[in-house]
Design a protein around this motif. Sequence first.
Motif, PDB file in Angstrom:
ATOM      1  N   GLN A   1       0.827  -1.210   0.000  1.00 52.26           N
ATOM      2  CA  GLN A   1       0.000   0.000   0.000  1.00 52.26           C
ATOM      3  C   GLN A   1       0.861   1.261   0.000  1.00 52.26           C
ATOM      4  N   ALA A   2       1.919   1.258   0.787  1.00 49.45           N
ATOM      5  CA  ALA A   2       2.833   2.404   0.818  1.00 49.45           C
ATOM      6  C   ALA A   2       3.548   2.550  -0.524  1.00 49.45           C
ATOM      7  N   GLU A   3       3.955   1.442  -1.101  1.00 48.59           N
ATOM      8  CA  GLU A   3       4.649   1.466  -2.394  1.00 48.59           C
ATOM      9  C   GLU A   3       3.767   2.092  -3.472  1.00 48.59           C
ATOM     10  N   VAL A   4       2.507   1.636  -3.533  1.00 50.06           N
ATOM     11  CA  VAL A   4       1.591   2.137  -4.563  1.00 50.06           C
ATOM     12  C   VAL A   4       1.346   3.632  -4.394  1.00 50.06           C
ATOM     13  N   LEU A   5       1.053   4.076  -3.165  1.00 47.43           N
ATOM     14  CA  LEU A   5       0.793   5.497  -2.967  1.00 47.43           C
ATOM     15  C   LEU A   5       2.032   6.327  -3.277  1.00 47.43           C
ATOM     16  N   TYR A   6       3.199   5.864  -2.855  1.00 40.08           N
ATOM     17  CA  TYR A   6       4.437   6.592  -3.156  1.00 40.08           C
ATOM     18  C   TYR A   6       4.633   6.728  -4.667  1.00 40.08           C
ATOM     19  N   LEU A   7       4.466   5.637  -5.389  1.00 45.37           N
ATOM     20  CA  LEU A   7       4.664   5.667  -6.845  1.00 45.37           C
ATOM     21  C   LEU A   7       3.653   6.585  -7.520  1.00 45.37           C
ATOM     22  N   GLN A   8       2.422   6.598  -7.023  1.00 46.19           N
ATOM     23  CA  GLN A   8       1.409   7.504  -7.584  1.00 46.19           C
ATOM     24  C   GLN A   8       1.739   8.962  -7.271  1.00 46.19           C
ATOM     25  N   LEU A   9       2.088   9.231  -6.013  1.00 40.03           N
ATOM     26  CA  LEU A   9       2.432  10.600  -5.625  1.00 40.03           C
ATOM     27  C   LEU A   9       3.665  11.100  -6.375  1.00 40.03           C
ATOM     28  N   MET A  10       4.669  10.235  -6.523  1.00 38.85           N
ATOM     29  CA  MET A  10       5.896  10.662  -7.188  1.00 38.85           C
ATOM     30  C   MET A  10       5.684  10.840  -8.684  1.00 38.85           C
ATOM     31  N   THR A  11       4.796  10.053  -9.268  1.00 39.84           N
ATOM     32  CA  THR A  11       4.465  10.253 -10.684  1.00 39.84           C
ATOM     33  C   THR A  11       3.859  11.635 -10.879  1.00 39.84           C
ATOM     34  N   ASP A  12       2.879  11.989 -10.033  1.00 38.58           N
ATOM     35  CA  ASP A  12       2.279  13.328 -10.111  1.00 38.58           C
ATOM     36  C   ASP A  12       3.333  14.409  -9.881  1.00 38.58           C
ATOM     37  N   HIS A  13       4.200  14.163  -8.900  1.00 39.98           N
ATOM     38  CA  HIS A  13       5.245  15.126  -8.540  1.00 39.98           C
ATOM     39  C   HIS A  13       6.183  15.357  -9.730  1.00 39.98           C
ATOM     40  N   HIS A  14       6.598  14.281 -10.368  1.00 40.19           N
ATOM     41  CA  HIS A  14       7.488  14.399 -11.523  1.00 40.19           C
ATOM     42  C   HIS A  14       6.809  15.135 -12.682  1.00 40.19           C
TER      43      HIS A  14
END
Length: 198
Positions: free
Chosen positions: A135-148
């Motif tokens: 769950q942490a991995e998925v949210l991090y990857l989603q947040l970082m995609t938006d961030h990038h």
Amino acid sequence: MAVAGVLVAAGAVSYAVAEDGGSNPTPAVDSADAGFARDMAVHHQQAVEMSYIVRDRTDDEEVRRLAYDIAQTQANQRGMMLGWLDLWELPKVSADPPMAWMGMGDMPTGKDGALMPGMATNSDLKKLGTLSGKQAEVLYLQLMTDHHKGGIHMAEGCVDKCTVGVEKRLAQGMVNGQQSEIDLMAGMLKDRGAKPRA
């Protein structure tokens, strides 16, 4: 670690002077060069923060390695940009709203701590800190995609508007590197049965 960051920043500042031959005038306080350096330093700081949060929330080596790479790269780039502001004797904060140097100073900002496009909200960061494993991995990857995506938009603005050669090249490198990481994260999300947020 702090000493290494200072040395990287000092080296970047020296390189900037040598590379541009000292011929470029010092950017003005309201220039795209100064605005990009200030805003991207703030943007990068949040990416570093998110990466350290997820590092402690998962044992997955692939995600931990990506988080480490992002944290190190963006901390070093942040040091360069703050070093340039020091070199130019310009303030690291501005009374102007974020993105004003891109002509976007009138956009709504600051909602729940998200000062610029792509930035996570305070609620997002709090939630990330409560999750673990997949769950942490998925949210991090989603947040970082938006961030990038937000970071690329800003970096493209610098490529278009900045005048200091070494800063324009750093911005183009950000565009290339972050797009590559977006592609990588899309695959990592797919492997976890998830996809980027809309």
